[in-house]
Design an enzyme around this catalytic site. Sequence first.
Site, mmCIF file in Angstrom:
data_model
loop_
_atom_site.group_PDB
_atom_site.id
_atom_site.type_symbol
_atom_site.label_atom_id
_atom_site.label_comp_id
_atom_site.label_asym_id
_atom_site.label_seq_id
_atom_site.Cartn_x
_atom_site.Cartn_y
_atom_site.Cartn_z
ATOM 1 N N VAL A 187 0.826 -1.212 0.000
ATOM 2 C CA VAL A 187 0.000 0.000 0.000
ATOM 3 C C VAL A 187 0.860 1.261 0.000
ATOM 4 C CG1 VAL A 187 -1.899 -1.180 1.163
ATOM 5 C CG2 VAL A 187 -0.179 0.004 2.543
ATOM 6 N N ASP A 188 2.185 1.102 -0.239
ATOM 7 C CA ASP A 188 3.117 2.220 -0.084
ATOM 8 C C ASP A 188 3.335 3.038 -1.352
ATOM 9 O OD1 ASP A 188 4.824 0.538 -1.635
ATOM 10 O OD2 ASP A 188 5.645 -0.354 0.191
ATOM 11 N N HIS A 203 -4.466 -4.404 -2.564
ATOM 12 C CA HIS A 203 -4.973 -4.089 -1.227
ATOM 13 C C HIS A 203 -5.135 -2.595 -0.998
ATOM 14 C CE1 HIS A 203 -3.276 -8.241 0.124
ATOM 15 N NE2 HIS A 203 -4.447 -8.341 -0.483
ATOM 16 N N GLY A 346 12.540 -17.301 2.825
ATOM 17 C CA GLY A 346 11.641 -18.060 3.673
ATOM 18 C C GLY A 346 10.576 -18.778 2.867
#
Length: 377
Positions: A187-188, A203, A346
């Site tokens: 959202v940046d 989003h 990850g």
Amino acid sequence: MNYRCSGLQLAHSLRGMSRHRCAKWGVAQLRTLCGGGLPGHQSSALLSTNKHGCAQVSSESRESIVGTYAVKRKELIPEASPPSDHDLRDLYRFVEESQNLVVVTGAGISTESGIPDYRSPNGAYSSGFKPITHQEFLRTAATRRRYWARSYAGWRQFMAAEPGPTHRALAQLESKGRVMRIITQNVDRLHHRAGSTNAIELHGTTHRVFCLGCGELTDRHKFQQRVCDLNPDWAAAVEALEKGEPGSDASFGMKQRPDGDIEIDSRFFQEDFLVPACEQCGGVLKPDVVFFGDNVPKARAEEAMELVMSSDAVLAVGSSLTVMSVFRLIRAAIERGSPVGIVNIGPTRADELASLKIEARSGEVLSRLLTMGSLAI
């Protein structure tokens, strides 16, 4: 109008110029920051009002404050080995062979810009943080006050973040015609600032504010000024704690969060913080983002799905692909027979479905990719 004063006098000056009861937290911290008798710090500060009448600490005082109190935040990017030559060759072939490549990005790519993610070992969840849910935001005015106080405090640091190497590399691949389009969970708006022209913000974005009553959209900068006008003492306190550089942090229980707000210790929260209402209908305002527990707007979800279905490959970068709104896109690509590649530190929800997985820092991976063969810039 300028005031040169001791810490205690500063508190009284704030009361005098404010239209509202002085914020206990703001005054206490300003008293400490601007001359409360701490060793090695001057016992005076210059306070002024800006052109909108909101209290602010002068730049000379802020520089002194930042120099004394700003501390480096812990490393946000998880440790990872550099990508192997074999990994890079595989990724090069993956991109080179695609004619309609769609890239899906997550919070992991913005850690390189100083914005924490959620699920990595150094992410927000590792410290016990729980993001606000859509249901909590709607439930009480007190919850909304706390959210907006935190969000107001974190906005300028969030805005100070610059596009990282992943944002820039993807923008370059897009400009070369090697990436058809980007779908981001973030959202940046850093993809836009890096030069990507048409990223789908799955989003939403913190750069707009949305009315739950009439649907009116407001520019975030305008909303920030309305908050300042209603809460000049809180604005002054936040100004005093301004960060000197992206990625730095002050103490006093304040921690930057992935969606742009700041976690504030409950002892410092101002209960009489005033939240602006919609100027059109008086309705409740929320950031134009999809909170946890809410759904992606139907038209936006359909646009993202149509894009994936028209692609011939999907590359996921910096995302654990945990939330269903993005995992369903990956699953649809697999079911359609399109290869899926993943660059993420990850495990992800789609590891067993992917034809390519690289566990390394995405900025390093994509920057090196742009030195190879036909992708070189």
